[in-house]
Design an enzyme around this catalytic site. Structure first.
Site, mmCIF file in Angstrom:
data_model
loop_
_atom_site.group_PDB
_atom_site.id
_atom_site.type_symbol
_atom_site.label_atom_id
_atom_site.label_comp_id
_atom_site.label_asym_id
_atom_site.label_seq_id
_atom_site.Cartn_x
_atom_site.Cartn_y
_atom_site.Cartn_z
ATOM 1 N N ALA A 107 -76.099 -11.738 113.403
ATOM 2 C CA ALA A 107 -74.877 -12.002 112.638
ATOM 3 C C ALA A 107 -75.030 -13.114 111.613
ATOM 4 C CB ALA A 107 -73.737 -12.342 113.599
ATOM 5 N N LYS A 132 -73.788 -10.795 106.703
ATOM 6 C CA LYS A 132 -72.767 -11.530 105.947
ATOM 7 C C LYS A 132 -72.359 -10.810 104.664
ATOM 8 C CE LYS A 132 -75.239 -15.349 106.116
ATOM 9 N NZ LYS A 132 -75.701 -16.760 105.979
ATOM 10 N N ARG A 177 -79.230 -16.158 117.423
ATOM 11 C CA ARG A 177 -79.772 -17.346 118.095
ATOM 12 C C ARG A 177 -79.111 -18.629 117.609
ATOM 13 N NH1 ARG A 177 -85.971 -15.478 117.196
ATOM 14 N NH2 ARG A 177 -85.100 -15.347 115.094
ATOM 15 N N TYR A 237 -78.485 4.684 101.771
ATOM 16 C CA TYR A 237 -78.372 5.532 100.593
ATOM 17 C C TYR A 237 -77.663 6.847 100.899
ATOM 18 C CZ TYR A 237 -80.148 3.725 96.262
ATOM 19 O OH TYR A 237 -80.237 3.052 95.076
ATOM 20 N N HIS A 249 -85.274 6.488 101.334
ATOM 21 C CA HIS A 249 -84.146 6.783 100.447
ATOM 22 C C HIS A 249 -84.355 8.065 99.644
ATOM 23 C CE1 HIS A 249 -82.715 2.981 101.625
ATOM 24 N NE2 HIS A 249 -83.143 2.242 100.628
ATOM 25 N N ARG A 270 -82.320 14.097 88.647
ATOM 26 C CA ARG A 270 -82.336 14.879 87.407
ATOM 27 C C ARG A 270 -82.903 16.266 87.691
ATOM 28 N NH1 ARG A 270 -81.886 12.552 82.295
ATOM 29 N NH2 ARG A 270 -81.094 10.419 82.426
ATOM 30 N N ARG A 323 -91.135 -0.192 81.106
ATOM 31 C CA ARG A 323 -90.786 1.100 81.688
ATOM 32 C C ARG A 323 -91.765 1.537 82.777
ATOM 33 N NH1 ARG A 323 -88.556 4.725 76.619
ATOM 34 N NH2 ARG A 323 -87.086 3.169 75.820
#
Length: 570
Positions: free
Chosen positions: A91, A97, A124, A258, A319, A425, A547
């Site tokens: 947590a 968070k 912990r 995803y 993904h 695509r 790219r």
């Protein structure tokens, strides 16, 4: 008594209802309806004799056969007594968070969580309940279109959040957590969900302790497990084997966030609910499919974690491969989670093992642009010097079945590129004997019909078509039929974690990964990963903000393909 006709039965009664179920009934009505959040309904109507009087006895219809029903149970009352306890293990970490607690609050605000729920943080770190509440309150927000009573809702949610400090491998500490959970559950039917927001090397320790000492005594117990699920076939199988020493497959929810994104979930709707697409969805009309993921930033201090896995394990093997399986699967028997996952497994098992010749790997280097300097991957102090871990990869994959034989599925994923985005695509074949080919010149790719599903950012679906430019001359232009989500659906799109958390609470498994699905996915990539590491393949360098490596263009050209995202941005 009255005879009841049973019109529709949800597939999983025990998990179908949330706190937003309804029960409508009146003495004059001839219909009793129980409605779930997903609009699954139980509908009962009285059967009458030929004179219109209710018949004696009771039964319900199932496949034409009348079955005895002594009594219609008060399901709403029973479910209202159930408690759901959600424990976020880890947590104090960033994921909890920034994603998990905000997603839980969003579900609470929208009234999707059960009426009686409790959230526990477990880690912990030594924290009090108030300290946990203060920490997570900084990350809670209300949707732009749902600001009413936001602060009141936040306070109500925070009052249901508690904290227990303990070691991840300690059964004693989990036993103490169990006692605290029982206090909140007040002796009612207790359902428990554990979200493992922790490194994978301690998954088994936590599952051992929580399953033995903090499982529900009278309800379900489920565990959400975050990726990565191992580094290769062997480590993934070992992790699965160890988890199944303490859990059944039905208790394990392997999450890939995803799959919870709006446009990914819309894939099956787009294809199976629109007659125009299904006949085109095959090798007969589709020339290639591209799955593209790009980030415009580097590791930014997370290099230590990233270097252990690399871009192929971090993005492509999970993904992008999951999206590919959803895209390419055959029509499932139903929308039931198992039917959908069965079809995805068939796709993965039909895929060729990935070869080094069909892969290009890269790594970003330092670059100066506009007077600003951008660091190289190996400049990250958490990354080992001389690391060969790819930050970019492009691959050509193939599905050897009747629908997709010979169609290249091109994947591309990278960090520190020129833009951020994720999209699918679909490039269709050229028009045979095209009457207007002279109007397009030699570049027929620009005249190719293309369906683009933009997963993020600015979610959209658009279809590129050829159109005549208004005027007296015959000039053609490529135009987009564009569904921009922000314009068509102005409300804020829920975060993927909201959908997946809600599905886990309701027992809906279609967006989670089954063990045989995981095995089939690793079988495609493990030989390649082993070869890359054994041969110490040096990644091609590319400038930060570019790219990507030039080799990716040569890979696409090998299959007579041009990357669609680069055509759009040229």
């Amino acid at each position: 008594m009255t005879i009841l006709r049973f019109y529709k039965l949800p597939s999983s009664l025990s998990t179908a209802f949330s706190s937003r179920h309804e029960r409508s009934f009146s003495g004059s009505s001839e219909l009793v309806t129980l409605t779930t959040r997903r609009n699954q309904c139980w509908r009962f109507s009285p059967l009458k004799s030929s004179n219109g009087s209710p018949l004696a006895g009771a039964s319900w219809k199932d496949d034409g056969k009348e079955m005895p029903v002594p009594k219609v149970p008060d399901i709403g009352s029973q479910l209202a007594e159930n408690r759901v306890s959600i424990t976020v293990v880890g947590a104090s970490g960033d994921l909890a968070k920034k994603k998990i607690f905000p997603a839980l609050f969003a579900l609470y605000y929208e009234d999707y969580l059960p009426q009686h729920f409790t959230v526990f943080g477990y880690a912990r770190s030594k924290l009090t309940d108030e300290e946990l509440r203060h920490t997570i309150s900084k990350t809670l927000t209300c949707r732009i279109d749902k600001r009413e009573n936001c602060s009141d809702k936040m306070e109500q949610f925070l009052q249901r959040c508690f904290y227990h400090s303990g070691q991840y491998g300690s059964e004693v500490d989990f036993c103490e957590l169990d006692n605290k959970l029982k206090e909140k559950e007040d002796g009612k039917i207790a359902n428990r969900l554990f979200y493992l927001s922790i490194p994978p090397n301690i998954f088994v320790d936590v599952v051992r302790g929580a399953s033995r000492s903090a499982s529900s005594p009278n309800g379900w117990t489920r565990f959400i497990v975050e990726k990565p699920f191992g580094r290769d076939s062997e480590s993934s199988s070992e992790l699965t084997r160890c988890l199944k020493m303490y859990l059944t497959e039905e208790q394990i929810f392997r999450i890939d966030h995803y799959l919870g994104k709006e446009l990914v979930e819309n894939l099956s709707v787009l294809r199976f609910a629109n007659l125009v697409f299904e006949p085109l969805w095959s090798r007969n009309y589709i020339r290639n499919v591209q799955l593209i993921f790009s980030e415009d930033f580097g590791t930014e201090g997370r290099g230590g974690y990233f270097d252990h896995y690399g871009i192929i394990r971090d993005i492509m093997q999970n993904h992008l491969l999951q999206i590919l399986a959803l895209f390419a699967m055959e029509t499932p028997v139903s929308l039931d989670g198992e039917d959908i996952r069965n079809e995805k497994v068939k796709v993965l098992r039909s895929m060729r093992v990935l070869k080094l010749d069909d892969v290009v790997v890269g790594q970003y280097k330092g670059h100066t642009k506009g007077g600003k300097s951008f660091p190289a991957y190996t400049d990250d102090t958490t990354v080992p010097k001389g690391s060969l871990t790819p930050t970019f990869a492009a691959a050509a994959l193939f599905i050897d079945n009747a629908r997709w034989d010979g169609v290249p599925f091109l994947m591309k994923a990278g960090k520190a590129l020129h833009r951020r985005g994720a999209e699918i695509r679909v490039q269709f074949r050229h028009v045979p004997g095209n009457l207007y080919k002279r109007k397009f010149g030699t570049d027929l790719d620009k005249a190719t019909n293309e369906l683009v599903i933009r997963v993020q950012p600015n979610e959209a679906i658009y279809l590129k078509i050829n159109n005549k430019v208004p005027g007296l001359s015959m000039r053609l232009d490529s135009s987009n039929l564009n569904l921009l989500y922000s314009e068509r659906y102005p409300r804020e799109i829920p975060d993927a974690y909201e959908r997946l958390l809600l599905d886990a609470i309701e027992g809906e498994r279609r967006l989670f990964i089954r063990s045989d699905e995981l095995d089939a996915a690793w079988a495609i990539f493990s030989p390649l990963l082993r070869e890359l590491e054994e041969k110490k393949v040096v990644p091609e360098l590319y400038p930060y903000g570019s790219r990507g490596p030039v080799g990716a263009h040569y890979l696409a050209a090998k299959y007579n393909v041009r990357w669609g995202d680069l055509i759009d941005s040229s």
